[in-house]
Design a protein around this motif. Structure first.
Motif, PDB file in Angstrom:
ATOM      1  N   SER A 314       0.821  -1.212   0.000  1.00  0.00           N
ATOM      2  CA  SER A 314       0.000   0.000   0.000  1.00  0.00           C
ATOM      3  C   SER A 314       0.854   1.260   0.000  1.00  0.00           C
ATOM      4  CB  SER A 314      -0.944   0.009   1.212  1.00  0.00           C
ATOM      5  OG  SER A 314      -0.250   0.355   2.404  1.00  0.00           O
ATOM      6  N   LYS A 315       2.130   1.132   0.340  1.00  0.00           N
ATOM      7  CA  LYS A 315       3.056   2.262   0.321  1.00  0.00           C
ATOM      8  C   LYS A 315       3.749   2.415  -1.032  1.00  0.00           C
ATOM      9  CE  LYS A 315       2.178   2.812   4.676  1.00  0.00           C
ATOM     10  NZ  LYS A 315       1.210   3.863   5.096  1.00  0.00           N
ATOM     11  N   GLY A 316       3.391   1.580  -2.004  1.00  0.00           N
ATOM     12  CA  GLY A 316       3.980   1.681  -3.338  1.00  0.00           C
ATOM     13  C   GLY A 316       5.140   0.756  -3.585  1.00  0.00           C
ATOM     14  N   ILE A 317       5.389  -0.185  -2.653  1.00  0.00           N
ATOM     15  CA  ILE A 317       6.480  -1.145  -2.786  1.00  0.00           C
ATOM     16  C   ILE A 317       5.955  -2.432  -3.409  1.00  0.00           C
ATOM     17  CG2 ILE A 317       8.148  -2.539  -1.471  1.00  0.00           C
ATOM     18  CD1 ILE A 317       8.092  -0.335   0.673  1.00  0.00           C
ATOM     19  N   PHE A 413       9.777   1.275 -17.117  1.00  0.00           N
ATOM     20  CA  PHE A 413       8.503   2.005 -17.009  1.00  0.00           C
ATOM     21  C   PHE A 413       8.429   2.706 -15.657  1.00  0.00           C
ATOM     22  CE2 PHE A 413       7.771  -1.627 -19.818  1.00  0.00           C
ATOM     23  CZ  PHE A 413       7.298  -0.980 -20.951  1.00  0.00           C
ATOM     24  N   PRO A 414       9.264   3.711 -15.451  1.00  0.00           N
ATOM     25  CA  PRO A 414       9.328   4.347 -14.130  1.00  0.00           C
ATOM     26  C   PRO A 414       8.057   5.075 -13.720  1.00  0.00           C
ATOM     27  CG  PRO A 414      10.602   5.587 -15.750  1.00  0.00           C
ATOM     28  CD  PRO A 414      10.209   4.299 -16.408  1.00  0.00           C
ATOM     29  N   GLU A 415       7.206   5.374 -14.696  1.00  0.00           N
ATOM     30  CA  GLU A 415       5.977   6.095 -14.382  1.00  0.00           C
ATOM     31  C   GLU A 415       4.862   5.164 -13.888  1.00  0.00           C
ATOM     32  OE1 GLU A 415       5.238   4.336 -18.310  1.00  0.00           O
ATOM     33  OE2 GLU A 415       6.975   5.225 -17.321  1.00  0.00           O
ATOM     34  N   LYS A 416       5.073   3.869 -14.016  1.00  0.00           N
ATOM     35  CA  LYS A 416       4.051   2.906 -13.610  1.00  0.00           C
ATOM     36  C   LYS A 416       3.987   2.776 -12.090  1.00  0.00           C
ATOM     37  CE  LYS A 416       2.987   1.297 -17.827  1.00  0.00           C
ATOM     38  NZ  LYS A 416       1.641   1.456 -18.433  1.00  0.00           N
ATOM     39  N   THR A 417       2.800   2.477 -11.579  1.00  0.00           N
ATOM     40  CA  THR A 417       2.641   2.195 -10.156  1.00  0.00           C
ATOM     41  C   THR A 417       3.042   0.747  -9.873  1.00  0.00           C
ATOM     42  OG1 THR A 417       0.366   1.396 -10.343  1.00  0.00           O
ATOM     43  CG2 THR A 417       0.688   3.781 -10.086  1.00  0.00           C
ATOM     44  N   ASN A 418       3.199   0.424  -8.598  1.00  0.00           N
ATOM     45  CA  ASN A 418       3.535  -0.963  -8.253  1.00  0.00           C
ATOM     46  C   ASN A 418       2.421  -1.919  -8.681  1.00  0.00           C
ATOM     47  OD1 ASN A 418       1.745  -0.050  -6.238  1.00  0.00           O
ATOM     48  ND2 ASN A 418       2.732  -1.244  -4.619  1.00  0.00           N
TER      49      ASN A 418
END
Length: 534
Positions: A314-317, A413-418
């Protein structure tokens, strides 16, 4: 009569003096707003940026535990604090049942939960007949055979990412394991050392900064991602950076290791880590059998470690975990944290893509597909603590092999979410439409993930280019059949092949290094271009 009294005294003594593990949960964080108003007091700039990039708001779980609460528990009679978790607003404590229960008198205590479920008034009893035969440290056996790491990368089509210079650069991976001896001395880790890619770590078991110690398991795991020995071993993420955390206590097995893992995950989050990989799993075989989990606990929301892993997500990891090595045992199911909903649980296959006999199976207790994906874990090529390149078996290795490739994909794809990266991995897998409890969604194809998502707005692409062994033709228009011709710079035809969506690869191994031209003709499609043979 004396024996009778002695027996009663023994029972009383057991209740009064035996040490139990428990979690004490707090009901508030009075100082939370202070930290939320000044995020850099609790998180690094990189951690804040990861949240910002994924539109994740700071919340109550980010704030540290209330210090006054912690101090009062520490000062309580007979209580030892073993670990702490701001995410779950809890302390892992050890003490007698009486002393632990006395903590309920504090107004700030929400509840006390014993690791021994039979001591919880509303908890589930442990059925000894249902106790798993699994071990929380994923055992491995090293086979001293020379090997090449090519297969474990090419099976995932990971070389396509590497050939496009996506090698994990800019991504940070936290490794949770039992120890990392030799990482500071062995040759296959020299590249990591020379380039300052080991960013740090911590030994949560010993509570000190010496993480180049302990069990060699973590060393072997790290080698599959960051190891490099020319012509023998190339890790899946050789240019990623790493934090190394010891959370596994090799002297005993118990639920405190789950709490140490969560504490380490919180630290990883605060440091701005992108990926957590863990080749540890918790189910049974604890030193105290009454602490063992059962299959009914594998629902993604019961185990302390699984709850922590879900919060990490949930923290993006992205959290990657070994499915387990229990496929050949009586209790074959995955353990925690692999059972968590968002964790990418990785099973093992052989070099020929057949499920390894030892690889744990699904589903989770609540019926979800697990494992999620598969990678090579049988005869995986690794480095030992002395720098010898050997092979070993276990989902302990399929897990980090996968984690490294995910780092490379996320770099692309650095703009993608986890969540988006997780979806890309699963949706590229060869059993995505027909998942099962042995293979999950199957073996991902990172080459497909790269091209489908990179060129979604382009009608045609040829990759990799430059090429070494083969090239692939990809089109947004479905190609039922096409004819490809390769010409030398003098206009001589040197290769030709019919391709389709099912077989879109063309081997260029027979070509000499240099520049070539291609034409592709299909119904309504004519393409020309250049390729470079390395």
């Amino acid at each position: 009569m004396k024996i009778h009294y002695a027996f009663i005294f023994l029972l009383i003594s057991t209740v009064m003096f035996s040490q139990e593990d428990a979690w004490v949960y707090f009901n508030a964080k009075p100082s939370a707003q202070t930290y939320l108003n000044s995020p850099l007091l609790m998180l690094s700039q990189r951690a804040i940026e990861r949240r910002t990039n994924q539109n994740i708001a700071l919340n109550f779980t980010d704030a540290p535990l209330e210090t006054t609460y912690v101090n009062q528990v520490k000062a309580s009679t007979g209580i030892t604090v073993m670990a702490k978790s701001k995410w779950l607003n809890a302390l892992h404590i050890r003490g007698t049942q009486i002393n632990i229960n006395a903590l309920k008198a504090f107004a700030f205590v929400d509840e006390v939960v014993f690791a021994n479920k039979s001591l919880n008034l509303t908890g589930k009893k442990v059925s000894q007949s249902a106790v798993s035969q699994t071990e929380n440290k994923l055992e491995t056996t090293v086979n001293y055979n020379y090997g090449t790491s090519a297969n474990q990368i090419q099976m995932l089509n990971g070389q396509v990412l590497h050939q496009q210079n996506y090698t994990g650069s800019g991504k940070i991976i936290a490794v949770m394991d039992g120890g990392f001896p030799g990482v500071n001395t062995a040759q296959p880790f020299q590249k990591l050392r020379d380039n300052n890619q080991i960013l740090g770590g911590y030994n949560y078991v010993a509570r000190n900064a010496d993480f180049y110690t302990g069990d060699s398991h973590g060393t072997l795991v790290l080698s599959t991602m960051g190891g490099y020995k020319e012509n023998q071993l190339v890790g899946t993420a050789p240019d990623s950076s790493y934090y190394l955390f010891i959370t596994e206590d090799n002297a005993s097995e118990g639920p405190v290791e789950e709490s140490l893992w969560v504490e380490a995950a919180e630290k990883a989050d605060s440091l701005g880590v992108d990926i957590i990989t863990t080749s540890l799993g918790y189910f049974g075989e604890f030193t105290k059998p009454e602490y063992n989990h059962t299959y009914s606990d594998m629902d993604g929301k019961t185990n302390f470690i699984s709850r922590g892993a879900e919060i990490a997500f949930s923290k993006g990891i992205i959290v990657v975990a070994s499915a387990g090595n229990e496929g050949g045992k009586t209790e074959k199911h995955i353990g925690g944290p692999a059972d968590a909903v968002s964790v990418i649980a990785v099973g093992s296959v052989t070099s020929t893509k057949v499920k390894s006999y030892f690889s744990s199976i699904g589903p989770s207790y609540d019926g979800r597909i697990k494992p999620d994906v598969m990678a090579q874990g049988s005869a995986a090529v690794i480095s030992d603590t002395s720098g010898n390149i050997v092979t070993s078996d276990g989902t302990s290795f399929s897990c980090p092999i996968m984690a490294g490739m995910i780092a490379c994909l996320w770099q692309a794809f650095p703009e993608k979410t986890n969540q988006e990266i997780r979806n890309m991995v699963i949706q590229s897998s060869d059993k995505y439409l027909t998942p099962d409890n042995n293979y999950g969604y199957g073996i991902p194809n990172f080459g497909t993930s790269l091209t489908v998502n990179s060129f979604v707005n382009d009608d045609f692409v040829v990759y990799p280019n430059p090429a070494d062994t083969y090239i692939t033709f990809s089109s947004s228009t479905e190609i039922h059949s096409a004819y490809v011709i390769i010409y030398s710079i003098l206009g001589q035809k040197v290769l030709d092949k019919k391709i389709s969506n099912q077989d879109s690869n063309l081997s260029v191994e027979s070509l000499k290094s240099g520049l070539y031209f291609y034409t592709l003709d299909a119904d309504g499609l004519h393409k020309t271009g250049k390729i470079i043979k390395q």
